[in-house]
Design a protein around this motif. Structure first.
Motif, mmCIF file in Angstrom:
data_model
loop_
_atom_site.group_PDB
_atom_site.id
_atom_site.type_symbol
_atom_site.label_atom_id
_atom_site.label_comp_id
_atom_site.label_asym_id
_atom_site.label_seq_id
_atom_site.Cartn_x
_atom_site.Cartn_y
_atom_site.Cartn_z
ATOM 1 N N UNK A 147 94.729 35.563 -44.039
ATOM 2 C CA UNK A 147 95.772 34.508 -43.529
ATOM 3 C C UNK A 147 95.960 34.441 -42.049
ATOM 4 N N UNK A 148 95.459 35.312 -41.253
ATOM 5 C CA UNK A 148 95.607 35.420 -39.870
ATOM 6 C C UNK A 148 94.517 35.832 -39.142
ATOM 7 N N UNK A 149 94.199 35.144 -37.812
ATOM 8 C CA UNK A 149 92.793 35.243 -37.211
ATOM 9 C C UNK A 149 92.715 36.893 -36.728
ATOM 10 N N UNK A 150 94.082 37.428 -36.421
ATOM 11 C CA UNK A 150 94.089 38.843 -35.775
ATOM 12 C C UNK A 150 93.431 39.663 -36.638
ATOM 13 N N UNK A 151 93.465 39.453 -38.110
ATOM 14 C CA UNK A 151 92.919 40.569 -38.983
ATOM 15 C C UNK A 151 91.440 40.246 -38.924
ATOM 16 N N UNK A 152 90.782 39.006 -38.874
ATOM 17 C CA UNK A 152 89.513 38.736 -38.840
ATOM 18 C C UNK A 152 88.919 39.376 -37.499
ATOM 19 N N UNK A 153 89.784 38.925 -36.549
ATOM 20 C CA UNK A 153 89.123 39.646 -35.154
ATOM 21 C C UNK A 153 88.918 41.182 -35.257
ATOM 22 N N UNK A 154 89.934 41.905 -35.744
ATOM 23 C CA UNK A 154 89.959 43.338 -35.787
ATOM 24 C C UNK A 154 88.833 43.887 -36.611
ATOM 25 N N UNK A 155 88.405 43.237 -37.770
ATOM 26 C CA UNK A 155 87.381 43.730 -38.741
ATOM 27 C C UNK A 155 86.003 43.170 -37.954
ATOM 28 N N UNK A 156 86.064 42.201 -37.204
ATOM 29 C CA UNK A 156 84.757 41.800 -36.571
ATOM 30 C C UNK A 156 84.409 42.952 -35.419
ATOM 31 N N UNK A 157 85.298 43.375 -34.861
ATOM 32 C CA UNK A 157 85.097 44.473 -33.754
ATOM 33 C C UNK A 157 84.507 45.705 -34.363
ATOM 34 N N UNK A 158 85.077 45.929 -35.520
ATOM 35 C CA UNK A 158 84.566 47.089 -36.331
ATOM 36 C C UNK A 158 83.208 46.743 -36.794
ATOM 37 N N UNK A 159 82.734 45.548 -37.407
ATOM 38 C CA UNK A 159 81.368 45.300 -37.979
ATOM 39 C C UNK A 159 80.424 45.712 -36.439
ATOM 40 N N UNK A 160 80.702 45.158 -35.478
ATOM 41 C CA UNK A 160 79.892 45.155 -34.106
ATOM 42 C C UNK A 160 79.580 46.477 -33.944
ATOM 43 N N UNK A 161 80.669 47.488 -34.201
ATOM 44 C CA UNK A 161 80.347 48.923 -34.107
ATOM 45 C C UNK A 161 79.413 49.516 -35.177
ATOM 46 N N UNK A 162 79.334 48.728 -36.533
ATOM 47 C CA UNK A 162 78.689 49.402 -37.598
ATOM 48 C C UNK A 162 77.275 48.945 -37.671
ATOM 49 N N UNK A 163 77.394 47.513 -37.412
ATOM 50 C CA UNK A 163 76.265 46.898 -37.920
ATOM 51 C C UNK A 163 74.716 47.556 -37.494
ATOM 52 N N UNK A 164 74.267 48.098 -36.637
ATOM 53 C CA UNK A 164 73.018 49.023 -36.403
ATOM 54 C C UNK A 164 72.977 50.156 -37.107
ATOM 55 N N UNK A 165 74.121 50.524 -37.695
ATOM 56 C CA UNK A 165 73.951 51.928 -38.583
ATOM 57 C C UNK A 165 73.562 51.494 -40.076
ATOM 58 N N UNK A 166 73.643 50.343 -40.336
ATOM 59 C CA UNK A 166 73.307 49.734 -41.725
ATOM 60 C C UNK A 166 71.971 50.104 -42.299
ATOM 61 N N UNK A 167 70.915 49.931 -41.387
ATOM 62 C CA UNK A 167 69.637 49.946 -41.523
ATOM 63 C C UNK A 167 69.269 51.494 -40.847
ATOM 64 N N UNK A 168 68.488 52.295 -41.545
ATOM 65 C CA UNK A 168 67.774 53.342 -41.128
ATOM 66 C C UNK A 168 66.301 53.036 -41.007
ATOM 67 N N UNK A 169 65.906 53.137 -39.966
ATOM 68 C CA UNK A 169 64.349 53.100 -39.711
ATOM 69 C C UNK A 169 63.562 54.011 -39.836
ATOM 70 N N UNK A 170 62.253 53.852 -40.428
ATOM 71 C CA UNK A 170 61.161 54.696 -40.433
ATOM 72 C C UNK A 170 60.965 55.311 -39.087
ATOM 73 N N UNK A 171 60.481 56.747 -39.214
ATOM 74 C CA UNK A 171 60.169 57.218 -38.109
ATOM 75 C C UNK A 171 58.539 57.016 -37.883
ATOM 76 N N UNK A 172 58.167 56.534 -36.692
ATOM 77 C CA UNK A 172 56.777 56.146 -36.406
ATOM 78 C C UNK A 172 56.011 57.175 -36.588
ATOM 79 N N UNK A 173 54.870 57.148 -37.168
ATOM 80 C CA UNK A 173 53.697 58.506 -37.064
ATOM 81 C C UNK A 173 53.491 58.704 -35.670
#
Length: 417
Positions: A388-414
């Motif tokens: 209903x309000x953009x402030x809620x989206x902005x708050x959640x967007x900031x949290x997504x920015x913190x989490x986005x690179x933790x979603x994918x775990x990469x293989x450890x290179x040989x």
């Protein structure tokens, strides 16, 4: 009744269920011998027939027994073939004499300028030195890009002749995301201002505006300007009305009379200026999300325009969407480089549970190659957000920015330590 879809990749997949719901059978035409590697392969199990295109006469002959009423492009690479098949089969279509201008960005801007509309200055060549020597009246920066790609592929913002030369060489030395060679590169004056999206559906030149969205992009040190998020404007919020009117004229200039369109426009100090328009669904369109926030969606209306044109004209022509909630579509970027070992389900669940997250699409899975983001197709997730309000989206967007690179775990290179 049958309809033909050419290259129903990405958002093109949403057209099949919409036509099926209206009682129409759908035939799929694949423009290339193999699926395009840059996009997920479409699920063709629900189609009445699946045809791999080899030559125009042969494909048209294969389609005639179905007596199709229309041919539509499901994605950008299908635009020219859809036009050619419609013409061969004698079906309603956009102006055949301007078909190339609906796919080639240089011809597109030339046609729009010829109609008296404001747009970028431009020059095209297959020689990096010629491209580097060109100067628009306003000087630098300039934009270098392919003539027939999409999704931000190989688009560079350049401040010097040396940067233009290097960017042009990169474009000319590579293929588009659709596997097409780049015999020429395009350099255009830089359009200063905010970029917007205007999505429409047309029937015989009568149009419905499905949504106006404000882009926010992120400029990388490489000169790539990547997608970040887009926000839905209310139809009475400036500059929505001005953009709608401009795009309506631009579609006329390009001979577009039928079907869905996705236009990108920059509002410059001199008024709107077209970046490009695609004769297909918007790439970030999702039917359920757009129904929720805009009271309708482009896929449903594109099918209605074909199957029940009188309903479309009576209920939608000359009208526009109704904004029902604040909404953005977020495409996340990354600097990660490697192979995905697994998805961290706990992190993904935390994103999905955020208050404003309406839909959350992971674009990669175990075994997928993840690379630093340079365009829309190398983004890692697509997240539809509404509140209903953009402030809620902005708050959640900031949290997504913190989490986005933790979603994918990469293989450890040989050999890695």
């Amino acid at each position: 009744m049958f309809v033909v879809l050419v290259d129903a990749y990405t958002s093109g997949k949403y057209l099949l269920p919409e036509f099926t719901a209206l009682g129409a059978g759908v035939v799929h035409v694949q423009s290339t011998a193999e699926f395009m590697a840059s996009m997920p392969a479409p699920d063709l199990s629900g189609y009445a027939a699946r045809i791999v295109h080899r030559d125009l006469a042969g494909t048209a002959a294969s389609l005639r027994p179905y007596a199709p009423v229309r041919v539509l492009a499901g994605q950008e690479p299908g635009v020219l073939l859809a036009d050619a098949l419609a013409r061969e089969l004698g079906l309603p279509m956009n102006d055949p004499d301007r078909s190339e201008a609906r796919r080639d960005k240089y011809l597109m801007i030339d046609a729009v300028r010829s109609a008296g509309l404001h747009c970028a200055d431009q020059f095209t060549s297959g020689d990096p030195a010629e491209l580097a020597a060109w100067r628009p009246p306003g000087g630098y920066p300039v934009v270098v890009k392919p003539r027939r790609s999409a999704a931000g592929d190989s688009v560079f913002i350049c401040d010097t002749a040396d940067q233009v030369r290097a960017a042009a060489a990169a474009v000319l030395g590579s293929a588009t995301i659709y596997g097409e060679a780049n015999p020429q590169a395009l350099v255009q004056s830089y359009l200063r201002g905010t970029e917007y999206v205007v999505d429409m559906v047309s029937h015989d030149g009568h149009r419905y505006v499905c949504g106006v969205w404000e882009y926010r992009k992120r400029l990388l040190p490489s000169g790539r300007n990547i997608y970040d998020r887009e926000r839905l404007l209310a139809p009475d919020e400036a500059p929505a009305a001005e953009l709608m009117a401009y795009v309506d004229r631009a579609l006329d200039a390009l001979g577009i009379r039928f079907g869905p369109t996705h236009a990108e426009v920059i509002l410059t100090p001199d008024g709107p200026a077209l970046v490009e328009v695609g004769c297909r669904l918007a790439g970030n369109m999702h039917p359920g999300f757009h129904d929720h926030c805009a009271g309708g969606n482009q896929a449903t209306l594109a099918a209605l325009e074909v199957v029940r044109p009188r309903d479309f004209l009576d209920r939608y022509a000359g009208r526009h969407y109704d904004k029902r909630a604040e909404a953005i579509c977020c495409t996340t970027s990354t600097t990660l480089d490697g192979v995905v070992a697994e998805v961290d389900e706990a992190v993904a669940a935390e994103i999905a549970a955020l208050e404003s997250v309406h839909r959350f699409d992971l674009k990669l899975g175990p075994g997928s190659r993840i690379r630093p983001t340079v365009d829309l197709y190398s983004s890692t997730m697509r997240i539809f957000m509404s509140a209903a309000e953009m402030a809620v989206i902005d708050r959640d967007y900031r949290r997504i920015e913190q989490l986005k690179d933790r979603v994918y775990r990469l293989r450890e290179e040989v050999g890695a330590r």
